[in-house]
Design a protein around this motif. Structure first.
Motif: not given
Length: 75
Positions: A19-26, A31-40
């Motif tokens: 999979x390599x290096x991955x992250x899920x970050x919030x 008042x705005x919520x975001x999610x960033x997902x990096x895979x590979x």
């Protein structure tokens, strides 16, 4: 760096040879919520940088949609 990102509310990292290096970050800002997902990502440093860039882009763009997908090719 996402680890010291001012608006970060959480993150989970992981890596495997496949999979390599991955992250899920919030993050939350104005008042705005975001999610960033990096895979590979090829390196740990690059996964953190990519997540930071995605969150910055989302906040600067003032995304109005409930859901929006950003990929490396359509930042």
């Amino acid at each position: 760096d996402i680890v010291t990102y001012k608006y970060a509310t959480g993150l989970k990292t992981g890596s495997t040879s496949v999979a390599g290096f991955c992250i899920s970050a919030t993050a939350k800002r104005d008042n705005m919520d975001l999610i960033a997902v990096v895979m590979g990502a090829p390196t740990s440093k690059e996964r953190f940088a990519d997540a930071t860039k995605m969150l910055d882009y989302g906040f600067v763009s003032k995304v109005e949609h409930k859901r929006k997908v950003f990929t490396k090719n359509n930042r």
